[in-house]
Design a protein around this motif. Sequence first.
Motif, mmCIF file in Angstrom:
data_model
loop_
_atom_site.group_PDB
_atom_site.id
_atom_site.type_symbol
_atom_site.label_atom_id
_atom_site.label_comp_id
_atom_site.label_asym_id
_atom_site.label_seq_id
_atom_site.Cartn_x
_atom_site.Cartn_y
_atom_site.Cartn_z
ATOM 1 N N HIS A 94 0.813 -1.019 0.060
ATOM 2 C CA HIS A 94 0.062 -0.100 -0.085
ATOM 3 C C HIS A 94 0.665 1.273 0.034
ATOM 4 C CE1 HIS A 94 -3.353 2.672 0.852
ATOM 5 N NE2 HIS A 94 -2.521 3.181 1.984
ATOM 6 N N LEU A 95 2.070 1.209 0.826
ATOM 7 C CA LEU A 95 2.774 2.390 0.794
ATOM 8 C C LEU A 95 3.676 2.679 -0.545
ATOM 9 C CD1 LEU A 95 4.072 1.903 4.577
ATOM 10 C CD2 LEU A 95 2.447 3.539 3.954
ATOM 11 N N ALA A 96 4.020 1.503 -1.090
ATOM 12 C CA ALA A 96 4.632 1.617 -2.418
ATOM 13 C C ALA A 96 3.635 2.233 -3.482
ATOM 14 C CB ALA A 96 5.025 0.069 -2.831
ATOM 15 N N ALA A 97 2.522 1.774 -3.293
ATOM 16 C CA ALA A 97 1.567 2.513 -4.213
ATOM 17 C C ALA A 97 1.404 3.981 -3.914
ATOM 18 C CB ALA A 97 0.314 1.962 -4.319
ATOM 19 N N GLU A 98 1.298 4.336 -2.591
ATOM 20 C CA GLU A 98 1.337 5.765 -2.351
ATOM 21 C C GLU A 98 2.605 6.461 -2.701
ATOM 22 O OE1 GLU A 98 0.945 8.178 1.661
ATOM 23 O OE2 GLU A 98 -0.112 6.564 1.498
ATOM 24 N N LEU A 99 3.692 5.923 -2.598
ATOM 25 C CA LEU A 99 5.134 6.356 -2.935
ATOM 26 C C LEU A 99 5.129 6.476 -4.484
ATOM 27 C CD1 LEU A 99 8.170 7.044 -2.500
ATOM 28 C CD2 LEU A 99 8.519 4.257 -2.707
ATOM 29 N N GLY A 100 4.668 5.615 -5.240
ATOM 30 C CA GLY A 100 4.617 5.724 -6.813
ATOM 31 C C GLY A 100 3.749 7.202 -7.178
ATOM 32 N N GLU A 101 2.769 7.392 -6.502
ATOM 33 C CA GLU A 101 2.052 8.705 -6.584
ATOM 34 C C GLU A 101 2.784 9.802 -6.295
ATOM 35 O OE1 GLU A 101 -1.851 8.226 -4.286
ATOM 36 O OE2 GLU A 101 -2.347 6.360 -5.146
ATOM 37 N N HIS A 102 3.303 9.821 -5.337
ATOM 38 C CA HIS A 102 4.372 11.028 -5.060
ATOM 39 C C HIS A 102 5.468 11.036 -6.090
ATOM 40 C CE1 HIS A 102 2.786 12.188 -1.202
ATOM 41 N NE2 HIS A 102 2.374 10.885 -0.951
ATOM 42 N N LEU A 103 6.178 10.068 -6.317
ATOM 43 C CA LEU A 103 7.118 10.057 -7.484
ATOM 44 C C LEU A 103 6.490 10.750 -8.631
ATOM 45 C CD1 LEU A 103 8.856 6.848 -6.870
ATOM 46 C CD2 LEU A 103 9.878 9.246 -6.314
ATOM 47 N N SER A 104 5.368 10.565 -8.996
ATOM 48 C CA SER A 104 4.666 10.831 -10.305
ATOM 49 C C SER A 104 4.404 12.322 -10.275
ATOM 50 C CB SER A 104 3.297 10.129 -10.570
ATOM 51 O OG SER A 104 2.555 10.577 -11.559
ATOM 52 N N GLU A 105 3.886 12.950 -8.775
ATOM 53 C CA GLU A 105 3.434 14.197 -8.630
ATOM 54 C C GLU A 105 4.946 15.157 -9.107
ATOM 55 O OE1 GLU A 105 0.758 15.832 -8.659
ATOM 56 O OE2 GLU A 105 -0.190 13.885 -8.830
ATOM 57 N N ALA A 106 5.966 14.513 -8.277
ATOM 58 C CA ALA A 106 7.253 15.132 -8.637
ATOM 59 C C ALA A 106 7.662 15.366 -9.961
ATOM 60 C CB ALA A 106 8.517 14.604 -7.624
#
Length: 117
Positions: A94-106
């Motif tokens: 779940h946290l990895a998916a959230e991490l992916g979202e933040h990397l996408s935003e960056a």
Amino acid sequence: MSEDQDPIVVQEADAIYESVRAICHDSRTHPAPTVYRVLGNLKGAAGPMLAQALNQLADGLERSLTEYDVYEDDGSDPALKVTGAAEHLRLAAHLAAELGEHLSEAQNAIAQQGYRN
């Protein structure tokens, strides 16, 4: 088991570790277009794909209890530890998916940047 006999899943995890380690050792300054590409690759590896890999590891770990003769050194029930590990793996997914979202935003934030030498 020697390193060349390790299961492919272990070999690939070793390669990921070495790649991230190499990024950590590269302390140079990089402009947005370079970072954009790095973020894209990290997003691909650390976002939904990492989440999928972690969920698959959790599922496989649980199945291992019926497919292998799993035991604990102290004689306790291995299912208890497997259940705990699987829960942590699913939380990490779940946290990895959230991490992916933040990397996408960056990545999106610097998508229009260029630079001059």
